[in-house]
Design a protein around this motif. Structure first.
Motif, PDB file in Angstrom:
ATOM      1  N   GLY A 189       0.830  -1.198   0.000  1.00 27.66           N
ATOM      2  CA  GLY A 189       0.000   0.000   0.000  1.00 27.66           C
ATOM      3  C   GLY A 189       0.865   1.249   0.000  1.00 27.66           C
ATOM      4  N   ILE A 190       0.469   2.253  -0.759  1.00 28.88           N
ATOM      5  CA  ILE A 190       1.179   3.531  -0.790  1.00 28.88           C
ATOM      6  C   ILE A 190       0.201   4.644  -0.474  1.00 28.88           C
ATOM      7  CG2 ILE A 190       2.362   5.223  -2.262  1.00 28.88           C
ATOM      8  CD1 ILE A 190       3.554   2.936  -3.851  1.00 28.88           C
ATOM      9  N   TRP A 191       0.577   5.493   0.472  1.00 26.93           N
ATOM     10  CA  TRP A 191      -0.164   6.739   0.726  1.00 26.93           C
ATOM     11  C   TRP A 191       0.666   7.870   0.125  1.00 26.93           C
ATOM     12  CZ3 TRP A 191       0.177   9.159   6.289  1.00 26.93           C
ATOM     13  CH2 TRP A 191      -0.163  10.515   6.234  1.00 26.93           C
ATOM     14  N   LEU A 192       0.084   8.544  -0.851  1.00 24.80           N
ATOM     15  CA  LEU A 192       0.736   9.693  -1.470  1.00 24.80           C
ATOM     16  C   LEU A 192       0.263  10.973  -0.795  1.00 24.80           C
ATOM     17  CD1 LEU A 192       0.602   8.973  -5.325  1.00 24.80           C
ATOM     18  CD2 LEU A 192       2.594   8.863  -3.822  1.00 24.80           C
ATOM     19  N   MET A 193       1.184  11.748  -0.259  1.00 25.00           N
ATOM     20  CA  MET A 193       0.846  13.090   0.198  1.00 25.00           C
ATOM     21  C   MET A 193       0.334  13.897  -0.996  1.00 25.00           C
ATOM     22  SD  MET A 193       3.954  13.746   2.936  1.00 25.00           S
ATOM     23  CE  MET A 193       3.584  15.516   3.103  1.00 25.00           C
ATOM     24  N   PRO A 194      -0.257  15.074  -0.784  1.00 25.57           N
ATOM     25  CA  PRO A 194      -0.971  15.764  -1.865  1.00 25.57           C
ATOM     26  C   PRO A 194      -0.196  15.849  -3.174  1.00 25.57           C
ATOM     27  CG  PRO A 194      -1.330  16.900   0.188  1.00 25.57           C
ATOM     28  CD  PRO A 194      -0.321  15.823   0.478  1.00 25.57           C
ATOM     29  N   ILE A 195      -0.907  15.586  -4.260  1.00 32.08           N
ATOM     30  CA  ILE A 195      -0.304  15.582  -5.593  1.00 32.08           C
ATOM     31  C   ILE A 195      -0.941  16.606  -6.518  1.00 32.08           C
ATOM     32  CG2 ILE A 195       0.417  13.158  -5.481  1.00 32.08           C
ATOM     33  CD1 ILE A 195      -2.149  12.423  -6.985  1.00 32.08           C
ATOM     34  N   MET A 196      -1.917  17.354  -6.043  1.00 36.97           N
ATOM     35  CA  MET A 196      -2.673  18.269  -6.889  1.00 36.97           C
ATOM     36  C   MET A 196      -1.980  19.631  -6.968  1.00 36.97           C
ATOM     37  SD  MET A 196      -6.298  17.086  -5.264  1.00 36.97           S
ATOM     38  CE  MET A 196      -6.730  15.344  -5.234  1.00 36.97           C
ATOM     39  N   LEU A 255      -6.538  13.572   0.511  1.00 37.27           N
ATOM     40  CA  LEU A 255      -7.656  14.404   0.088  1.00 37.27           C
ATOM     41  C   LEU A 255      -7.823  15.527   1.099  1.00 37.27           C
ATOM     42  CD1 LEU A 255      -9.901  14.829  -1.980  1.00 37.27           C
ATOM     43  CD2 LEU A 255     -11.403  13.466  -0.517  1.00 37.27           C
ATOM     44  N   VAL A 256      -7.612  16.750   0.638  1.00 36.54           N
ATOM     45  CA  VAL A 256      -7.664  17.931   1.501  1.00 36.54           C
ATOM     46  C   VAL A 256      -8.994  18.620   1.257  1.00 36.54           C
ATOM     47  CG1 VAL A 256      -6.475  20.039   2.215  1.00 36.54           C
ATOM     48  CG2 VAL A 256      -5.174  18.147   1.190  1.00 36.54           C
ATOM     49  N   LEU A 257      -9.938  18.410   2.156  1.00 39.13           N
ATOM     50  CA  LEU A 257     -11.246  19.034   1.959  1.00 39.13           C
ATOM     51  C   LEU A 257     -11.619  19.983   3.092  1.00 39.13           C
ATOM     52  CD1 LEU A 257     -14.185  16.530   2.559  1.00 39.13           C
ATOM     53  CD2 LEU A 257     -11.875  16.028   3.254  1.00 39.13           C
ATOM     54  N   ASN A 258     -10.717  20.204   4.025  1.00 34.12           N
ATOM     55  CA  ASN A 258     -10.969  21.206   5.062  1.00 34.12           C
ATOM     56  C   ASN A 258     -10.786  22.612   4.514  1.00 34.12           C
ATOM     57  OD1 ASN A 258     -11.213  22.052   8.011  1.00 34.12           O
ATOM     58  ND2 ASN A 258      -9.236  22.949   7.465  1.00 34.12           N
ATOM     59  N   HIS A 259      -9.898  22.749   3.532  1.00 36.26           N
ATOM     60  CA  HIS A 259      -9.566  24.068   2.999  1.00 36.26           C
ATOM     61  C   HIS A 259      -9.040  23.938   1.579  1.00 36.26           C
ATOM     62  CE1 HIS A 259      -6.081  22.458   5.334  1.00 36.26           C
ATOM     63  NE2 HIS A 259      -5.484  22.649   4.159  1.00 36.26           N
ATOM     64  N   THR A 260      -8.967  25.040   0.871  1.00 35.37           N
ATOM     65  CA  THR A 260      -8.345  25.086  -0.451  1.00 35.37           C
ATOM     66  C   THR A 260      -7.231  26.129  -0.421  1.00 35.37           C
ATOM     67  OG1 THR A 260      -9.687  26.883  -1.401  1.00 35.37           O
ATOM     68  CG2 THR A 260     -10.622  24.666  -1.480  1.00 35.37           C
ATOM     69  N   SER A 261      -6.647  26.377  -1.572  1.00 38.11           N
ATOM     70  CA  SER A 261      -5.742  27.519  -1.738  1.00 38.11           C
ATOM     71  C   SER A 261      -6.558  28.776  -2.024  1.00 38.11           C
ATOM     72  CB  SER A 261      -4.791  27.248  -2.908  1.00 38.11           C
ATOM     73  OG  SER A 261      -4.099  28.418  -3.285  1.00 38.11           O
ATOM     74  N   ALA A 284      -6.847  16.524   8.327  1.00 36.93           N
ATOM     75  CA  ALA A 284      -7.369  17.496   9.301  1.00 36.93           C
ATOM     76  C   ALA A 284      -8.852  17.333   9.603  1.00 36.93           C
ATOM     77  CB  ALA A 284      -7.089  18.913   8.801  1.00 36.93           C
ATOM     78  N   ALA A 285      -9.288  16.102   9.875  1.00 38.39           N
ATOM     79  CA  ALA A 285     -10.720  15.845  10.056  1.00 38.39           C
ATOM     80  C   ALA A 285     -11.302  16.532  11.281  1.00 38.39           C
ATOM     81  CB  ALA A 285     -10.974  14.342  10.128  1.00 38.39           C
ATOM     82  N   LYS A 286     -10.487  16.797  12.294  1.00 35.45           N
ATOM     83  CA  LYS A 286     -11.049  17.432  13.492  1.00 35.45           C
ATOM     84  C   LYS A 286     -11.187  18.946  13.342  1.00 35.45           C
ATOM     85  CE  LYS A 286      -7.120  18.352  16.617  1.00 35.45           C
ATOM     86  NZ  LYS A 286      -7.606  19.608  17.199  1.00 35.45           N
ATOM     87  N   GLU A 287     -10.742  19.467  12.189  1.00 35.17           N
ATOM     88  CA  GLU A 287     -10.863  20.904  11.946  1.00 35.17           C
ATOM     89  C   GLU A 287     -11.973  21.248  10.964  1.00 35.17           C
ATOM     90  OE1 GLU A 287      -9.325  22.572  13.977  1.00 35.17           O
ATOM     91  OE2 GLU A 287      -7.719  21.223  14.598  1.00 35.17           O
ATOM     92  N   PHE A 288     -12.751  20.242  10.503  1.00 29.12           N
ATOM     93  CA  PHE A 288     -13.873  20.558   9.624  1.00 29.12           C
ATOM     94  C   PHE A 288     -14.762  21.605  10.290  1.00 29.12           C
ATOM     95  CE2 PHE A 288     -13.734  15.905   7.962  1.00 29.12           C
ATOM     96  CZ  PHE A 288     -12.654  16.212   7.147  1.00 29.12           C
ATOM     97  N   GLU A 300     -19.684  18.679  -5.026  1.00 25.45           N
ATOM     98  CA  GLU A 300     -18.432  18.843  -5.765  1.00 25.45           C
ATOM     99  C   GLU A 300     -17.391  17.828  -5.308  1.00 25.45           C
ATOM    100  OE1 GLU A 300     -16.217  19.961  -8.697  1.00 25.45           O
ATOM    101  OE2 GLU A 300     -18.101  21.041  -8.364  1.00 25.45           O
ATOM    102  N   PHE A 301     -17.314  17.595  -4.017  1.00 25.48           N
ATOM    103  CA  PHE A 301     -16.332  16.627  -3.522  1.00 25.48           C
ATOM    104  C   PHE A 301     -16.716  15.192  -3.871  1.00 25.48           C
ATOM    105  CE2 PHE A 301     -14.256  19.953  -1.057  1.00 25.48           C
ATOM    106  CZ  PHE A 301     -12.932  19.578  -1.229  1.00 25.48           C
ATOM    107  N   GLU A 302     -17.986  14.923  -3.995  1.00 26.41           N
ATOM    108  CA  GLU A 302     -18.382  13.597  -4.469  1.00 26.41           C
ATOM    109  C   GLU A 302     -17.885  13.383  -5.903  1.00 26.41           C
ATOM    110  OE1 GLU A 302     -22.586  13.304  -3.865  1.00 26.41           O
ATOM    111  OE2 GLU A 302     -22.385  12.987  -1.692  1.00 26.41           O
ATOM    112  N   LYS A 303     -17.968  14.417  -6.719  1.00 26.94           N
ATOM    113  CA  LYS A 303     -17.446  14.337  -8.090  1.00 26.94           C
ATOM    114  C   LYS A 303     -15.929  14.146  -8.069  1.00 26.94           C
ATOM    115  CE  LYS A 303     -20.988  17.481  -9.916  1.00 26.94           C
ATOM    116  NZ  LYS A 303     -21.203  18.848 -10.466  1.00 26.94           N
ATOM    117  N   ILE A 304     -15.269  14.866  -7.172  1.00 26.65           N
ATOM    118  CA  ILE A 304     -13.804  14.772  -7.068  1.00 26.65           C
ATOM    119  C   ILE A 304     -13.389  13.371  -6.642  1.00 26.65           C
ATOM    120  CG2 ILE A 304     -11.812  15.553  -5.716  1.00 26.65           C
ATOM    121  CD1 ILE A 304     -13.288  18.336  -5.603  1.00 26.65           C
TER     122      ILE A 304
END
Length: 594
Positions: free
Chosen positions: A137-144, A188-194, A296-300, A276-280
């Motif tokens: 298994g590989i966990w990739l840190m953000p790639i976007m 998957l970073v969904l707490n915040h964007t740029s 960052a699930a505890k910061e939602f 939108e995140f369901e599409k993502i």
């Protein structure tokens, strides 16, 4: 003063200094720690940016113990078994920070094609060779696409950052991983964007346009009432007196940003955001990823566990609804009691912070003495977390780890004591559930202080610099005491080969990851951790000698149906042996019996 008196005074002073030194060492060994099994530890940090302190002396190698065994004869390992790889959501994961891993194009920045070149290091697809680590298994840190080196501020959720490559490169990575039986999950970073994300840019622009008062805004630039992106974020008019808010630069409008002013928080209660995140998520799952690591699930909703759990519940239902074999693991960097509550969402896994880091159960068990830090206490803690998690989610899969990209590396936790570094890895990799390894831990790499220091280049070689990365711009010089992969690969006593053996044991014995843990009461005493793991109709016994002394364990009174040794982990090369009902274990060793 005559020579005799001088000598006597010097002798007394030396004695006093020695006494103080010994007392300091004993005080440290008996340092009180949070006790999971008796107090349900609240010891895990609830501050994502809080720094650990154990690794602050990492460049002072003169203080490091040389723990290579003396007068111990290395014994060839005689317990290689046929791997029993099961294609399910139980895996041994390897966390990769692409930026620092392997560079394929000579720009000094790691990339997707560089990882593809190194896949055989992780898993060559041939279970019989034992030339790879055995990772599946590989966990990739953000790639976007992002403005930062770490890429936790996402500009576009449907693309790959140009520093890392292209979508075609990523598709090739998935294909190559599939050939090797490796499941890839992505951050998957969904707490915040740029702030550079088009959603945020469009919203801020519309904030300046008063509501038009019509049923539908017909202007080219939508007013703030009709632009849906204005509800994607937590905008308020007038500067709040609490929380972390920053000016948009438009009128008196402010936006929430918990981590950084360039990371505006998303409004996850908004149905358009969720849609939108369901599409993502479907977009990346359709491309072949096996799931997501949720940042960052505890910061939602900072400080509101119930709402955070509801967000994870929505995500879990959607992702598992597409395919039950999709895997989700969330970061909830909080106390044991609070973190556990998030299993009510039905999510597969939560990172086990109470067992990880400098003050986690694994490290304190190894570093400190006393009943709360004993081997037997470790066994009791394993059962406690298992029972707690399963009481909230019967399908919970623990996600153990020692370090990640936000923490200091484990070599510093153990003051560069090689035996302890190995034992820490062994305990982590013998945990039930999914075990996670941060890249470079298998080499005993150093890293502490600023975040960049924890994300330094993978230490492949000193002689062949092909593919070596330059690392983050602000990182400081790290001294890696234990050498490169090239130095360690042919040393049977290296940290690398210890990791390799531990992962091999996981792959040979499905009970380790998937089994239910139970304490062997008659054996789980003092510095001996003694447990069973039962998966379906098969059970194994796991014995952990947490002490720095050899010990002999008698199984006579334990009423165990054990035929012999299945495999073992030894830090000094000595073998675990079994004669009749007696098992002799070297210092800091772990044995699997069946």
């Amino acid at each position: 003063m005559n020579k005799k008196r001088l000598f006597l005074l010097g002798f007394i002073l030396c004695g006093l200094l020695l006494c103080c030194s010994c007392k300091k060492k004993d005080d440290q060994k008996n340092k009180p720690t949070d006790n999971i099994e008796s107090t349900v530890t609240e010891g895990a940090s609830d501050q994502k940016n809080q720094e650990t302190t154990a690794d602050t002396q990492e460049n002072k190698t003169e203080e490091t113990e040389d723990t290579k065994a003396e007068n111990v004869t290395y014994v060839d390992y005689a317990y290689d078994q046929e791997p029993q790889i099961i294609d399910d959501i139980y895996r041994t994961y390897y966390e990769v920070f692409l930026y620092s891993y392997y560079d394929s194009n000579g720009d000094g920045i790691g990339d997707i094609n560089g990882l593809i070149e190194k896949l055989d290091y992780l898993n060559d697809g041939d279970d019989s060779t034992h030339t790879d680590l055995g990772i599946n298994g590989i966990w990739l840190m953000p790639i976007m696409p992002s403005t930062t080196y770490h890429k936790y501020d996402v500009i576009d959720y449907y693309d790959i950052d140009p520093e890392y490559g292209t979508l075609e490169d990523f598709q090739k990575l998935i294909e190559e991983c599939n050939k090797r039986g490796i499941k890839v999950i992505i951050d998957l970073v969904l707490n915040h964007t740029s702030t550079k994300n088009e959603w945020f840019q469009s919203a801020v622009k519309s904030l300046a346009i008063e509501p038009c008062g019509k049923k539908k805004c017909k202007e080219k630039d939508l007013c703030r009432e009709h632009n849906p992106y204005c509800q994607f974020y937590n905008f308020v008019e007038g500067q709040p007196t609490s929380g972390k808010y920053y000016s948009t630069g438009v009128g008196d409008w402010y936006y929430e940003a918990v981590f950084w002013d360039q990371m505006p928080d998303l409004n996850l209660g908004n149905e358009n955001v969720r849609s939108e995140f369901e599409k993502i998520m479907k977009y990346w799952l359709d491309m072949g990823v096996g799931g997501f690591r949720i940042d960052a699930a505890k910061e939602f909703y900072t400080g509101n566990t119930d709402k955070n759990v509801e967000v994870l519940s929505w995500m879990t239902k959607y992702v598992k609804g597409l395919n039950p074999d999709n895997y989700l693991v969330a970061e909830v960097w909080d106390s044991f009691g609070t973190m556990s509550q998030y299993y009510e969402s039905g999510i597969d896994s939560l990172f086990n912070f109470p067992f990880a880091q400098e003050q986690g159960k694994i490290v304190t068990t190894i570093n400190y003495t006393g009943d709360k830090n004993s081997g037997s206490s470790l066994g009791r803690a394993m059962v406690t977390i298992q029972d707690k998690f399963r009481s909230l989610n019967e399908n919970a899969i623990d996600a153990s780890f020692l370090t990640n990209h936000d923490t200091a590396r484990s070599a510093g936790y153990f003051s560069y004591n090689e035996d302890k570094i190995k034992l820490g890895a062994g305990i982590n990799l013998m945990m039930a559930g999914n075990s996670f390894i941060y890249y470079g831990e298998e080499l005993g790499m150093s890293g502490s202080g600023i975040d960049e220091n924890k994300r330094v280049p993978m230490y492949w070689s000193e002689t062949n610099t092909t593919g070596m990365t330059k690392g983050p711009e602000k990182m400081e010089t790290m001294v890696h005491k234990f050498g490169t992969y090239e130095d360690q690969v042919n040393d049977p006593l290296s940290i690398y080969n210890y990791y390799k053996r531990a992962i091999q044991l996981r792959n040979e014995n499905p009970e380790i990851a998937r089994g239910t843990t139970a304490i062997i009461d008659s054996l789980n005493q003092g510095d001996l951790c003694a447990i069973t793991r039962t998966y379906k109709d098969s059970s194994i016994v796991l014995l952990y000698n947490i002490s720095d002394q050899e010990t002999t364990v008698s199984l006579a009174d334990a009423q165990l149906n054990v035929e012999g040794i299945r495999g073992y982990l030894s830090v000094n090369g000595a073998a675990v042996t079994m004669e009749g009902d007696s098992v002799t274990m070297p210092p800091y060793s772990i044995v699997v019996l069946k």
